[in-house]
Design an enzyme around this catalytic site. Structure first.
Site, PDB file in Angstrom:
ATOM      1  N   HIS A   1     -12.500   4.256  -0.539  1.00 46.23           N
ATOM      2  CA  HIS A   1     -12.583   3.008   0.777  1.00 46.23           C
ATOM      3  C   HIS A   1     -13.265   1.407   0.305  1.00 46.23           C
ATOM      4  O   HIS A   1     -13.726   1.039   1.351  1.00 46.23           O
ATOM      5  CB  HIS A   1     -13.435   3.414   2.513  1.00 46.23           C
ATOM      6  CG  HIS A   1     -12.393   4.742   2.679  1.00 46.23           C
ATOM      7  ND1 HIS A   1     -12.896   5.511   3.190  1.00 46.23           N
ATOM      8  CD2 HIS A   1     -11.378   4.186   3.035  1.00 46.23           C
ATOM      9  CE1 HIS A   1     -12.046   6.701   4.043  1.00 46.23           C
ATOM     10  NE2 HIS A   1     -10.836   6.234   4.528  1.00 46.23           N
TER      11      HIS A   1
ATOM     12  N   GLY B   1     -11.931   6.760  10.050  1.00 45.67           N
ATOM     13  CA  GLY B   1     -10.292   7.269  10.793  1.00 45.67           C
ATOM     14  C   GLY B   1      -9.814   8.583   9.691  1.00 45.67           C
ATOM     15  O   GLY B   1     -10.604   9.501  10.013  1.00 45.67           O
ATOM     16  N   ASN B   2      -8.313   8.133   9.862  1.00 46.30           N
ATOM     17  CA  ASN B   2      -7.756  10.018   8.462  1.00 46.30           C
ATOM     18  C   ASN B   2      -8.803  10.038   8.455  1.00 46.30           C
ATOM     19  O   ASN B   2      -9.124  11.642   7.987  1.00 46.30           O
ATOM     20  CB  ASN B   2      -6.335   9.522   9.571  1.00 46.30           C
ATOM     21  CG  ASN B   2      -5.786  10.361   9.829  1.00 46.30           C
ATOM     22  OD1 ASN B   2      -5.882  11.409  10.054  1.00 46.30           O
ATOM     23  ND2 ASN B   2      -4.108  10.348   9.468  1.00 46.30           N
ATOM     24  N   GLY B   3      -8.484   9.641   7.032  1.00 42.91           N
ATOM     25  CA  GLY B   3      -9.726   9.398   5.776  1.00 42.91           C
ATOM     26  C   GLY B   3     -11.206   9.107   6.434  1.00 42.91           C
ATOM     27  O   GLY B   3     -10.484   7.894   6.991  1.00 42.91           O
TER      28      GLY B   3
ATOM     29  N   ASP C   1      -5.677  14.716  14.975  1.00 42.45           N
ATOM     30  CA  ASP C   1      -5.588  13.365  15.802  1.00 42.45           C
ATOM     31  C   ASP C   1      -7.507  13.603  16.768  1.00 42.45           C
ATOM     32  O   ASP C   1      -6.994  14.283  17.381  1.00 42.45           O
ATOM     33  CB  ASP C   1      -4.946  12.944  16.312  1.00 42.45           C
ATOM     34  CG  ASP C   1      -4.392  11.626  17.056  1.00 42.45           C
ATOM     35  OD1 ASP C   1      -4.144  11.154  16.097  1.00 42.45           O
ATOM     36  OD2 ASP C   1      -5.093  11.318  17.756  1.00 42.45           O
ATOM     37  N   MET C   2      -8.164  12.139  16.375  1.00 39.83           N
ATOM     38  CA  MET C   2      -9.225  12.345  17.439  1.00 39.83           C
ATOM     39  C   MET C   2      -8.825  12.165  18.562  1.00 39.83           C
ATOM     40  O   MET C   2      -9.854  12.838  19.812  1.00 39.83           O
ATOM     41  CB  MET C   2     -10.103  11.938  16.649  1.00 39.83           C
ATOM     42  CG  MET C   2     -11.211  11.359  17.874  1.00 39.83           C
ATOM     43  SD  MET C   2     -12.674  13.091  17.245  1.00 39.83           S
ATOM     44  CE  MET C   2     -13.671  12.699  15.574  1.00 39.83           C
TER      45      MET C   2
ATOM     46  N   ARG D   1      -7.993  17.083   5.427  1.00 46.07           N
ATOM     47  CA  ARG D   1      -9.419  17.199   4.650  1.00 46.07           C
ATOM     48  C   ARG D   1     -10.390  17.871   4.842  1.00 46.07           C
ATOM     49  O   ARG D   1     -11.627  17.406   5.726  1.00 46.07           O
ATOM     50  CB  ARG D   1      -9.760  15.852   3.869  1.00 46.07           C
ATOM     51  CG  ARG D   1      -7.890  15.527   2.902  1.00 46.07           C
ATOM     52  CD  ARG D   1      -8.088  13.974   2.566  1.00 46.07           C
ATOM     53  NE  ARG D   1      -7.257  13.356   3.489  1.00 46.07           N
ATOM     54  CZ  ARG D   1      -7.664  11.618   2.623  1.00 46.07           C
ATOM     55  NH1 ARG D   1      -8.800  11.434   1.795  1.00 46.07           N
ATOM     56  NH2 ARG D   1      -7.308  10.925   3.369  1.00 46.07           N
TER      57      ARG D   1
ATOM     58  N   ASN E   1       0.724  -0.657   0.075  1.00 46.15           N
ATOM     59  CA  ASN E   1      -0.148   0.313   0.091  1.00 46.15           C
ATOM     60  C   ASN E   1       0.773   1.008   0.390  1.00 46.15           C
ATOM     61  O   ASN E   1       1.481   1.879   0.736  1.00 46.15           O
ATOM     62  CB  ASN E   1      -1.130   0.134   1.026  1.00 46.15           C
ATOM     63  CG  ASN E   1      -2.143   1.412   1.903  1.00 46.15           C
ATOM     64  OD1 ASN E   1      -2.199   2.102   0.720  1.00 46.15           O
ATOM     65  ND2 ASN E   1      -2.723   0.627   2.163  1.00 46.15           N
TER      66      ASN E   1
ATOM     67  N   ILE F   1     -11.519   6.001  14.337  1.00 49.45           N
ATOM     68  CA  ILE F   1     -12.007   6.292  15.014  1.00 49.45           C
ATOM     69  C   ILE F   1     -13.412   5.567  15.588  1.00 49.45           C
ATOM     70  O   ILE F   1     -14.040   5.384  16.381  1.00 49.45           O
ATOM     71  CB  ILE F   1     -12.344   7.620  14.424  1.00 49.45           C
ATOM     72  CG1 ILE F   1     -10.891   9.210  14.053  1.00 49.45           C
ATOM     73  CG2 ILE F   1     -13.488   8.568  15.129  1.00 49.45           C
ATOM     74  CD1 ILE F   1     -11.642  10.501  13.371  1.00 49.45           C
TER      75      ILE F   1
ATOM     76  N   GLU G   1      -8.117  -4.226   5.598  1.00 45.00           N
ATOM     77  CA  GLU G   1      -7.895  -3.693   3.505  1.00 45.00           C
ATOM     78  C   GLU G   1      -6.826  -4.769   2.922  1.00 45.00           C
ATOM     79  O   GLU G   1      -7.023  -5.816   2.491  1.00 45.00           O
ATOM     80  CB  GLU G   1      -7.512  -2.302   3.510  1.00 45.00           C
ATOM     81  CG  GLU G   1      -8.787  -1.365   3.983  1.00 45.00           C
ATOM     82  CD  GLU G   1      -8.542   0.476   4.299  1.00 45.00           C
ATOM     83  OE1 GLU G   1      -7.298   0.197   5.313  1.00 45.00           O
ATOM     84  OE2 GLU G   1      -9.362   1.538   3.685  1.00 45.00           O
TER      85      GLU G   1
ATOM     86  N   GLU H   1     -13.115   2.458  15.255  1.00 46.72           N
ATOM     87  CA  GLU H   1     -13.272   1.460  15.946  1.00 46.72           C
ATOM     88  C   GLU H   1     -12.923   1.701  17.575  1.00 46.72           C
ATOM     89  O   GLU H   1     -13.056   0.605  18.077  1.00 46.72           O
ATOM     90  CB  GLU H   1     -12.236   0.454  15.553  1.00 46.72           C
ATOM     91  CG  GLU H   1     -12.451  -0.520  14.476  1.00 46.72           C
ATOM     92  CD  GLU H   1     -11.549  -0.304  12.911  1.00 46.72           C
ATOM     93  OE1 GLU H   1     -10.837  -0.927  13.837  1.00 46.72           O
ATOM     94  OE2 GLU H   1     -11.510  -0.788  12.208  1.00 46.72           O
TER      95      GLU H   1
ATOM     96  N   ARG I   1      -2.560  -2.299  -3.961  1.00 44.84           N
ATOM     97  CA  ARG I   1      -3.841  -1.106  -3.356  1.00 44.84           C
ATOM     98  C   ARG I   1      -3.781  -0.354  -4.414  1.00 44.84           C
ATOM     99  O   ARG I   1      -2.596   0.492  -4.125  1.00 44.84           O
ATOM    100  CB  ARG I   1      -3.822  -0.272  -2.050  1.00 44.84           C
ATOM    101  CG  ARG I   1      -4.830   0.523  -1.548  1.00 44.84           C
ATOM    102  CD  ARG I   1      -4.896   0.694  -0.335  1.00 44.84           C
ATOM    103  NE  ARG I   1      -6.116   1.545  -0.385  1.00 44.84           N
ATOM    104  CZ  ARG I   1      -5.920   2.301   1.032  1.00 44.84           C
ATOM    105  NH1 ARG I   1      -5.854   2.057   2.235  1.00 44.84           N
ATOM    106  NH2 ARG I   1      -7.883   2.657   0.993  1.00 44.84           N
TER     107      ARG I   1
HETATM  108  P1  ADP Z   1      -5.690   6.052   8.353  1.00 48.78           P
HETATM  109  O1  ADP Z   1      -6.903   6.745   7.618  1.00 48.78           O
HETATM  110  O2  ADP Z   1      -4.610   6.575   8.499  1.00 48.78           O
HETATM  111  O3  ADP Z   1      -5.571   4.755   8.252  1.00 48.78           O
HETATM  112  P2  ADP Z   1      -7.191   5.337  11.053  1.00 48.78           P
HETATM  113  O4  ADP Z   1      -7.973   4.873  10.618  1.00 48.78           O
HETATM  114  O5  ADP Z   1      -6.035   4.416  11.821  1.00 48.78           O
HETATM  115  O6  ADP Z   1      -6.305   6.446  10.119  1.00 48.78           O
HETATM  116  O7  ADP Z   1      -7.341   6.475  11.866  1.00 48.78           O
HETATM  117  C1  ADP Z   1      -6.538   7.340  12.621  1.00 48.78           C
HETATM  118  C2  ADP Z   1      -7.302   7.666  13.701  1.00 48.78           C
HETATM  119  O8  ADP Z   1      -7.706   6.980  14.754  1.00 48.78           O
HETATM  120  C3  ADP Z   1      -6.769   9.028  14.548  1.00 48.78           C
HETATM  121  O9  ADP Z   1      -7.766  10.363  14.517  1.00 48.78           O
HETATM  122  C4  ADP Z   1      -6.732   8.606  15.841  1.00 48.78           C
HETATM  123  O10 ADP Z   1      -6.809   9.529  16.696  1.00 48.78           O
HETATM  124  C5  ADP Z   1      -7.657   7.930  15.910  1.00 48.78           C
HETATM  125  N1  ADP Z   1      -8.275   6.478  17.275  1.00 48.78           N
HETATM  126  C6  ADP Z   1      -7.547   5.747  16.948  1.00 48.78           C
HETATM  127  N2  ADP Z   1      -7.675   5.107  17.814  1.00 48.78           N
HETATM  128  C7  ADP Z   1      -7.951   5.958  19.226  1.00 48.78           C
HETATM  129  C8  ADP Z   1      -9.185   5.723  20.667  1.00 48.78           C
HETATM  130  N3  ADP Z   1      -9.177   5.424  21.066  1.00 48.78           N
HETATM  131  N4  ADP Z   1      -9.660   7.222  20.487  1.00 48.78           N
HETATM  132  C9  ADP Z   1      -9.974   8.058  20.052  1.00 48.78           C
HETATM  133  N5  ADP Z   1      -9.033   8.476  18.528  1.00 48.78           N
HETATM  134  C10 ADP Z   1      -9.100   7.465  18.909  1.00 48.78           C
END
Ligand code: ADP
Length: 399
Positions: free
Chosen positions: A180, A209-211, A283-284, A240, A13, A329, A379, A331, A92
């Protein structure tokens, strides 16, 4: 004839400055090695771990570009597993255009088609193609398989696949592709296996997620997605912008006299949670911990847009039977799940706070008309399975 038992599948990827890799055995879905190179360039770093999460000693090499990074990954794998026999490599690829609704084995013609799609995804497609070329050079004769983020959505009806622009844009490929797709493919596969009655109904998957994006899936088929022509559309993301009035872009061009590179930088890298929080964080988890006016602004907006998109998707399907959360986020953030669900009573959603706090697989209450689940997405597994299928290898059935 099946390849010998020590054969394996590599999944790649390739992002703009990263390369995520996983090595899978021919026999099952367990990853033998996972890892990634980050900040490929002058300050690159590489971490590869075995199936137990132990870091592998790295081979000599450099991380100045994608081919060097791949060469270092391969040298490390060969050093760790001298009998390594790759049966196929899965990639990917962000964009398959209107051409591909399934993974495809890469031929020179396919590669040409993928290159022609680069203008549709200029920040991602060229890196995916660089990864393919580097793997072809490293493993001559080994089948390479492209797995597309767009493929899952190809059957969407015209009203969700198009913009209300002059029709020539639709004809030249300016469409709502949705992304996605590998994640949605995995989650729907899991649903079909675990809960076929829910799979057959009206499902919304929120990949947060981040995306981030959401997808409406009716009877296993994608009917609407929040991402459109590019990965900027729909929900706000880490950096974004998500859905935006095109008039704002005209304002930036005409009034602020910004050029396209500056606008791209704002839309892709300075907006979303980062922009909303006044630069605090993309970052959430960090935002949840900050618990101040800036972080509240960002989280409120994120939650509201997820709720609004769910309403739109319910309209597209005439209701919702199941909402699934996935992505970092979806999960992990019980706060976001709880807040999203709190205002969805009108759609038949009632969250069970105890189950949500445990991130259980089903987080809705027994009285909830609409089920809410958390399904961790994979993925890389979707890519590995496509590579396995292309190589004609059967997975061992477990009892
Ligand atoms: P990507 O799109 O880069 O694959 P991910 O699916 O790994 O991204 O998601 C990253 C996001 O998930 C970030 O905003 C991170 O803060 C959030 N995140 C991961 N663990 C937690 C948690 N325990 N509580 C809240 N947010 C979380």
């Amino acid at each position: 004839m099946n390849p010998p038992n020590n054969s394996a599948f590599l999944t790649l990827n390739a992002g703009s400055s990263s390369l995520k890799v996983a090595l899978f055995s021919a026999d099952d879905d367990h990853a033998l090695v996972t890892g990634q190179a980050e900040r490929i360039g002058a300050e690159g770093s590489l971490v590869l771990k075995d199936a137990l999460g132990r870091p592998l000693p790295l081979a000599e090499g450099s991380l100045t570009n994608h081919s060097d990074a791949l060469a270092m990954v391969i040298a490390t794998l060969q050093q760790t597993r001298p009998d390594l026999d790759l049966a196929a490599v899965g990639h990917r690829v962000v964009h398959g255009g209107t051409h591909y609704d399934q993974p495809v084995t890469i031929t020179p013609e396919v590669l040409e088609t993928l290159e022609a799609l680069s203008p549709f995804a200029p920040l991602h497609q060229p890196h995916n193609i660089a990864g393919i070329r580097a793997a072809q050079a490293a493993f001559p004769g080994v089948p390479q398989v492209a797995c597309f983020d767009t493929a899952f959505h190809r059957g969407q009806p015209f009203v969700n696949d198009s913009f209300a622009l002059p029709h020539r844009y639709y004809q030249q490929g300016v469409r709502r592709y949705g992304f996605h797709g590998l994640s949605y493919d995995y989650v729907t596969g899991e649903l079909q296996r675990m809960a076929p009655h829910l799979f057959a109904g009206r499902v919304v998957i929120a990949h947060l997620g981040n995306g981030a994006s959401m997808c409406a899936i009716h009877g296993g088929h994608s009917v609407a997605s929040s991402m459109g022509f590019s990965v900027l559309d729909g929900l706000p993301m880490g950096t974004r912008c998500g859905n935006i009035d095109p008039g704002v872009l005209l304002y930036m061009l005409e009034q602020e006299k910004l050029n396209t590179a500056q606008i791209r930088q704002i839309l892709y890298n300075e907006s979303g949670l980062l922009g909303l929080s006044g630069g605090l964080s993309n970052d959430m988890r960090t935002l949840e911990q900050a618990d101040n006016a800036e972080s509240h602004r960002a989280i409120d907006y994120f939650v509201f847009r997820v709720q609004r998109e769910l309403g739109a998707m319910a309209a597209a399907m005439g209701g919702v039977d199941l909402l699934v959360f996935c992505g970092g986020i979806g999960e992990n953030s019980r706060v976001v799940r709880r807040r999203v669900c709190e205002r969805l009573g009108w759609i038949g959603i009632e969250i069970d706070h105890g189950r949500n706090a445990e991130s259980a697989m089903v987080v809705s209450s027994e009285f909830s008309r609409t089920t809410v689940m958390v399904i961790p997405t994979r993925e890389d597994l979707v890519i590995a399975r496509a590579a396995r299928a292309a190589a004609g290898v059967q997975k061992k059935e477990t009892a």
